[in-house]
Design an enzyme around this catalytic site. Structure first.
Site, PDB file in Angstrom:
ATOM      1  N   GLU A 120      49.548  29.188  38.575  1.00 55.02           N
ATOM      2  CA  GLU A 120      48.485  29.331  37.590  1.00 55.02           C
ATOM      3  C   GLU A 120      47.817  27.994  37.285  1.00 55.02           C
ATOM      4  O   GLU A 120      48.498  26.993  37.071  1.00 55.02           O
ATOM      5  CB  GLU A 120      49.054  29.910  36.285  1.00 55.02           C
ATOM      6  CG  GLU A 120      49.640  31.307  36.451  1.00 55.02           C
ATOM      7  CD  GLU A 120      50.177  31.888  35.143  1.00 55.02           C
ATOM      8  OE1 GLU A 120      50.011  31.247  34.076  1.00 55.02           O
ATOM      9  OE2 GLU A 120      50.767  32.982  35.194  1.00 55.02           O
ATOM     10  N   GLU A 187      42.110  36.755  36.434  1.00 55.38           N
ATOM     11  CA  GLU A 187      42.662  37.676  35.440  1.00 55.38           C
ATOM     12  C   GLU A 187      41.842  37.629  34.155  1.00 55.38           C
ATOM     13  O   GLU A 187      41.626  36.542  33.590  1.00 55.38           O
ATOM     14  CB  GLU A 187      44.128  37.304  35.156  1.00 55.38           C
ATOM     15  CG  GLU A 187      44.774  38.193  34.095  1.00 55.38           C
ATOM     16  CD  GLU A 187      46.289  38.096  34.038  1.00 55.38           C
ATOM     17  OE1 GLU A 187      46.902  37.485  34.938  1.00 55.38           O
ATOM     18  OE2 GLU A 187      46.875  38.626  33.077  1.00 55.38           O
TER      19      GLU A 187
HETATM   20  N1  LIG Z   1      52.693  45.281  32.156  1.00 56.88           N
HETATM   21  C1  LIG Z   1      51.992  44.148  32.287  1.00 56.88           C
HETATM   22  N2  LIG Z   1      50.742  44.205  32.791  1.00 56.88           N
HETATM   23  C2  LIG Z   1      50.005  43.082  32.934  1.00 56.88           C
HETATM   24  O1  LIG Z   1      48.858  43.176  33.429  1.00 56.88           O
HETATM   25  C3  LIG Z   1      50.568  41.835  32.551  1.00 56.88           C
HETATM   26  C4  LIG Z   1      51.892  41.820  32.066  1.00 56.88           C
HETATM   27  N3  LIG Z   1      52.571  42.981  31.929  1.00 56.88           N
HETATM   28  N4  LIG Z   1      52.502  40.666  31.717  1.00 56.88           N
HETATM   29  C5  LIG Z   1      51.866  39.414  32.046  1.00 56.88           C
HETATM   30  C6  LIG Z   1      50.411  39.504  31.853  1.00 56.88           C
HETATM   31  C7  LIG Z   1      49.948  39.703  30.429  1.00 56.88           C
HETATM   32  N5  LIG Z   1      48.728  40.437  30.624  1.00 56.88           N
HETATM   33  C8  LIG Z   1      47.868  40.894  29.618  1.00 56.88           C
HETATM   34  C9  LIG Z   1      48.352  41.370  28.414  1.00 56.88           C
HETATM   35  C10 LIG Z   1      47.497  41.838  27.437  1.00 56.88           C
HETATM   36  C11 LIG Z   1      46.113  41.827  27.641  1.00 56.88           C
HETATM   37  C12 LIG Z   1      45.206  42.367  26.576  1.00 56.88           C
HETATM   38  O2  LIG Z   1      45.650  43.086  25.702  1.00 56.88           O
HETATM   39  N6  LIG Z   1      43.912  42.053  26.634  1.00 56.88           N
HETATM   40  C13 LIG Z   1      42.931  42.494  25.643  1.00 56.88           C
HETATM   41  C14 LIG Z   1      41.748  41.531  25.724  1.00 56.88           C
HETATM   42  C15 LIG Z   1      41.019  41.466  24.422  1.00 56.88           C
HETATM   43  C16 LIG Z   1      39.807  40.566  24.526  1.00 56.88           C
HETATM   44  O3  LIG Z   1      39.962  39.340  24.653  1.00 56.88           O
HETATM   45  O4  LIG Z   1      38.692  41.119  24.494  1.00 56.88           O
HETATM   46  C17 LIG Z   1      42.442  43.910  25.917  1.00 56.88           C
HETATM   47  O5  LIG Z   1      42.041  44.580  24.969  1.00 56.88           O
HETATM   48  O6  LIG Z   1      42.430  44.357  27.071  1.00 56.88           O
HETATM   49  C18 LIG Z   1      45.633  41.349  28.847  1.00 56.88           C
HETATM   50  C19 LIG Z   1      46.506  40.890  29.828  1.00 56.88           C
HETATM   51  C20 LIG Z   1      48.505  40.692  32.019  1.00 56.88           C
HETATM   52  N7  LIG Z   1      49.843  40.634  32.591  1.00 56.88           N
HETATM   53  C1  LIG Z   2      49.394  40.453  37.153  1.00 54.06           C
HETATM   54  C2  LIG Z   2      49.692  39.539  38.288  1.00 54.06           C
HETATM   55  C3  LIG Z   2      48.460  38.891  38.812  1.00 54.06           C
HETATM   56  C4  LIG Z   2      50.774  38.536  37.951  1.00 54.06           C
HETATM   57  O1  LIG Z   2      50.580  37.339  37.943  1.00 54.06           O
HETATM   58  C5  LIG Z   2      52.106  39.043  37.623  1.00 54.06           C
HETATM   59  O2  LIG Z   2      52.390  40.240  37.828  1.00 54.06           O
HETATM   60  O3  LIG Z   2      52.919  38.234  37.158  1.00 54.06           O
HETATM   61 MG   LIG Z   3      52.186  36.243  37.082  1.00 57.47          MG
END
Ligand SMILES: Nc1nc(=O)c2c([nH]1)NC[C@@H]1CN(c3ccc(C(=O)N[C@@H](CCC(=O)O)C(=O)O)cc3)CN21
Ligand SMILES: CC(C)C(=O)C(=O)O
Ligand SMILES: [Mg+2]
Length: 271
Positions: A120, A187
């Site tokens: 990252e 991402e």
């Molecule tokens: N099960 C899982 N899926 C994932 O995609 C993921 C993980 N775990 N763990 C590591 C990271 C954490 N991730 C995440 C976790 C939460 C949001 C999230 O809730 N995003 C808000 C954005 C709000 C905004 O800034 O507008 C959303 O509402 O989608 C995004 C990525 C992606 N990665």
């Molecule tokens: C969501 C992907 C890109 C990742 O980095 C992970 O699974 O840890």
């Molecule tokens: Mg990762």
């Protein structure tokens, strides 16, 4: 069964060929041999042993507790299940803090069966990327929302929403490619920004919450299958088990939707 766009085992140089030919790349995470085999048979091009394993497998609320030992173990398991997909492993938190530490960790991951490591960020990580690539270790970069930055960021939020951070991300993307990265995960970035980065680069981009214009897409396995990992569901997550009817069917439905440019749609992207 929906098969990949090519039937030979994937190699690193094929990634650039896929971008040049306009073939979208399908990537999913896996953490064990049985799911890895199922996803491989469903035509998934790339399998990632993500440090998301800290959240979906270990039950932590971030990826920070994951160790190199943990990741080596899961890479060993996943590698036994694959016959075609290219296996990528995340370098866990601080395993890439210095070039020497990164080389040690990446060597273990490649000896366990990975073909590429993912790390990252840009900044001082550019030196790490160059150091690894010069030593025959293929590298996937990862920009935008970098979950290992969660303490500094204060949460998981969309990155690159204003002009200054968008320009910074485009510059970082060019820099990781120039440093030798052969793949780039984007991402949680706005659709138009991911589209611009994808057009800027000759290496493929793989989006997650980055809109439909990336060269490929990735989802976490548990999210693909609607398995609740105890956290609020991000906007980019779609449960493909519902339309796929089985685990193999979910992976095939995801692959078909990505290859045909039907996923992600606007409802699963940020603008
Ligand atoms: N099960 C899982 N899926 C994932 O995609 C993921 C993980 N775990 N763990 C590591 C990271 C954490 N991730 C995440 C976790 C939460 C949001 C999230 O809730 N995003 C808000 C954005 C709000 C905004 O800034 O507008 C959303 O509402 O989608 C995004 C990525 C992606 N990665
Ligand atoms: C969501 C992907 C890109 C990742 O980095 C992970 O699974 O840890
Ligand atoms: Mg990762």
């Amino acid at each position: 069964m929906y098969t990949s766009t090519q039937d030979k085992p994937w190699t690193v140089p094929m990634l650039a060929d896929a971008k040049r030919d306009g073939r979208r790349l399908v990537m999913l995470t896996a953490y064990d041999a049985s799911f890895a085999r199922t996803l491989d048979n469903a035509g998934t091009d790339l399998i990632l042993v993500g440090d998301s394993l800290g959240m979906v497998v270990q039950g932590h609320d971030s990826t920070l507790p994951v160790t190199v030992d943990d990741t080596v173990y899961h890479v060993t398991c996943v590698a036994r299940g694959l016959s075609k997909a290219l296996l990528i492993a995340d370098l866990p938190f601080q395993a890439d803090a210095t070039p020497e530490r990164a080389l040690d960790a990446a060597t273990r991951l490649l000896q366990a069966g990975a073909a590429m490591v993912k790390l990252e960020g840009a900044g001082h990580k550019l030196d790490v990327i160059r150091f690894l690539v010069e030593r025959e270790i293929p590298v996937c970069a990862h920009l935008g929302l970098t979950p290992q930055s969660v303490l500094r960021l204060g949460g998981y939020r969309v990155q690159g929403r204003d002009d200054a951070t968008a320009e910074k991300l485009r510059a970082d993307a060019r820099a990781v490619a120039a440093a030798g990265a052969t793949l780039l995960v984007l991402e949680c970035v706005p659709t138009a920004l991911a589209q611009a980065v994808t057009a800027d680069l000759s290496i493929p981009t793989i989006g997650i919450g980055a809109g439909p214009h990336c060269d490929g897409q990735v989802l976490v396995l548990h999210d693909l299958l609607g398995v609740n990992s105890g956290h609020r569901r991000p906007k980019f997550v779609k449960d493909f088990l519902a339309e796929g009817g089985s685990i193999a069917g979910a992976a095939e439905a995801f692959a078909a939707a990505v290859r045909e440019g039907r996923f992600p749609d606007a409802a699963h992207s940020y603008d």
